[in-house]
Design an enzyme around this catalytic site. Structure first.
Site, PDB file in Angstrom:
ATOM      1  N   GLU A  30       3.612 -11.782  -1.307  1.00 54.95           N
ATOM      2  CA  GLU A  30       2.983 -13.085  -1.530  1.00 54.95           C
ATOM      3  C   GLU A  30       3.860 -14.231  -1.025  1.00 54.95           C
ATOM      4  O   GLU A  30       5.004 -14.022  -0.598  1.00 54.95           O
ATOM      5  CB  GLU A  30       2.674 -13.245  -3.025  1.00 54.95           C
ATOM      6  CG  GLU A  30       1.671 -12.198  -3.497  1.00 54.95           C
ATOM      7  CD  GLU A  30       1.212 -12.388  -4.929  1.00 54.95           C
ATOM      8  OE1 GLU A  30       1.863 -13.137  -5.697  1.00 54.95           O
ATOM      9  OE2 GLU A  30       0.181 -11.765  -5.286  1.00 54.95           O
ATOM     10  N   CYS A  43      -1.723  -8.355   1.937  1.00 50.21           N
ATOM     11  CA  CYS A  43      -2.026  -7.213   1.071  1.00 50.21           C
ATOM     12  C   CYS A  43      -1.206  -5.985   1.471  1.00 50.21           C
ATOM     13  O   CYS A  43      -0.810  -5.823   2.630  1.00 50.21           O
ATOM     14  CB  CYS A  43      -3.497  -6.846   1.180  1.00 50.21           C
ATOM     15  SG  CYS A  43      -4.610  -8.084   0.530  1.00 50.21           S
ATOM     16  N   GLU A  70      -2.173  -2.955   1.977  1.00 49.77           N
ATOM     17  CA  GLU A  70      -2.799  -2.133   3.025  1.00 49.77           C
ATOM     18  C   GLU A  70      -2.418  -2.638   4.410  1.00 49.77           C
ATOM     19  O   GLU A  70      -2.095  -1.870   5.317  1.00 49.77           O
ATOM     20  CB  GLU A  70      -4.338  -2.167   2.895  1.00 49.77           C
ATOM     21  CG  GLU A  70      -4.863  -1.586   1.596  1.00 49.77           C
ATOM     22  CD  GLU A  70      -5.056  -2.631   0.507  1.00 49.77           C
ATOM     23  OE1 GLU A  70      -4.193  -3.525   0.386  1.00 49.77           O
ATOM     24  OE2 GLU A  70      -6.047  -2.550  -0.224  1.00 49.77           O
TER      25      GLU A  70
HETATM   26  N1  THU Z   1      -3.998  -7.224  -3.003  1.00 50.90           N
HETATM   27  C1  THU Z   1      -3.570  -6.154  -2.248  1.00 50.90           C
HETATM   28  O1  THU Z   1      -2.391  -6.070  -1.874  1.00 50.90           O
HETATM   29  N2  THU Z   1      -4.467  -5.199  -1.936  1.00 50.90           N
HETATM   30  C2  THU Z   1      -5.753  -5.161  -2.397  1.00 50.90           C
HETATM   31  O2  THU Z   1      -6.465  -4.235  -2.081  1.00 50.90           O
HETATM   32  C3  THU Z   1      -6.251  -6.226  -3.273  1.00 50.90           C
HETATM   33  C4  THU Z   1      -5.364  -7.397  -3.427  1.00 50.90           C
HETATM   34  C5  THU Z   1      -3.010  -8.232  -3.392  1.00 50.90           C
HETATM   35  C6  THU Z   1      -3.149  -9.579  -2.753  1.00 50.90           C
HETATM   36  C7  THU Z   1      -2.457 -10.466  -3.765  1.00 50.90           C
HETATM   37  O3  THU Z   1      -1.047 -10.448  -3.515  1.00 50.90           O
HETATM   38  C8  THU Z   1      -2.705  -9.779  -5.085  1.00 50.90           C
HETATM   39  O4  THU Z   1      -3.115  -8.471  -4.787  1.00 50.90           O
HETATM   40  C9  THU Z   1      -3.755 -10.446  -5.950  1.00 50.90           C
HETATM   41  O5  THU Z   1      -4.911 -10.642  -5.246  1.00 50.90           O
END
Ligand code: THU
Length: 128
Positions: free
Chosen positions: A48, A57, A59
């Site tokens: 983040e 994210c 993935e």
């Molecule tokens: N997030 C992911 O890393 N992967 C997902 O499939 C859903 C959301 C992260 C983005 C953000 O840092 C946190 O989860 C909250 O949305």
């Protein structure tokens, strides 16, 4: 030939990666483990930023890392969030589009269920 890791093993690798997540804003730690055809596994976690929209994210971190390492032929990706137990999470829309680009035939393994990328993003936008 070496056996490919099981879905459970992939989620274990994803959970381990999730512990490294940098998620001070959402406190939602996610890990991903991308399985290549040759049996190698590349992990990622969400990263983040104080400028929230720049957050990446788990993935997409895993996919970018794998591409940078010259890997392809992705057969599956395990995704999990840290919670009391393993918390179920499915890839967001942006990640689905990136999966459609690099892993259109992959299985997406979540806690307790699995999907095909094409199920998660039918009729994906593609230029190839
Ligand atoms: N997030 C992911 O890393 N992967 C997902 O499939 C859903 C959301 C992260 C983005 C953000 O840092 C946190 O989860 C909250 O949305």
């Amino acid at each position: 030939m070496k056996r490919l890791p099981t879905d459970r093993q992939l989620l274990t690798a994803a959970r381990r990666a999730a512990k490294n997540a940098y998620a001070p804003y959402s406190k939602f730690k996610v890990g991903a483990a991308l399985l290549c055809k040759d049996g190698s596994v590349v992990t990622g976690c969400n990263v983040e930023n104080a400028s929230y929209g720049l957050s990446i994210c788990a993935e997409r971190v895993a996919i970018g890392r794998a591409i940078a390492e010259g890997r392809g032929d992705f057969v599956a990706i395990g995704v999990i969030a840290l919670g009391k137990r393993g918390q179920d999470v499915t890839p967001c829309g942006a990640c689905r589009q990136v999966l459609a680009e690099f892993a259109p035939d992959a299985r997406v393994i979540c806690e307790g269920r699995a999907f095909k990328v094409k199920e998660l993003l039918p009729a994906a936008f593609t230029l190839r």
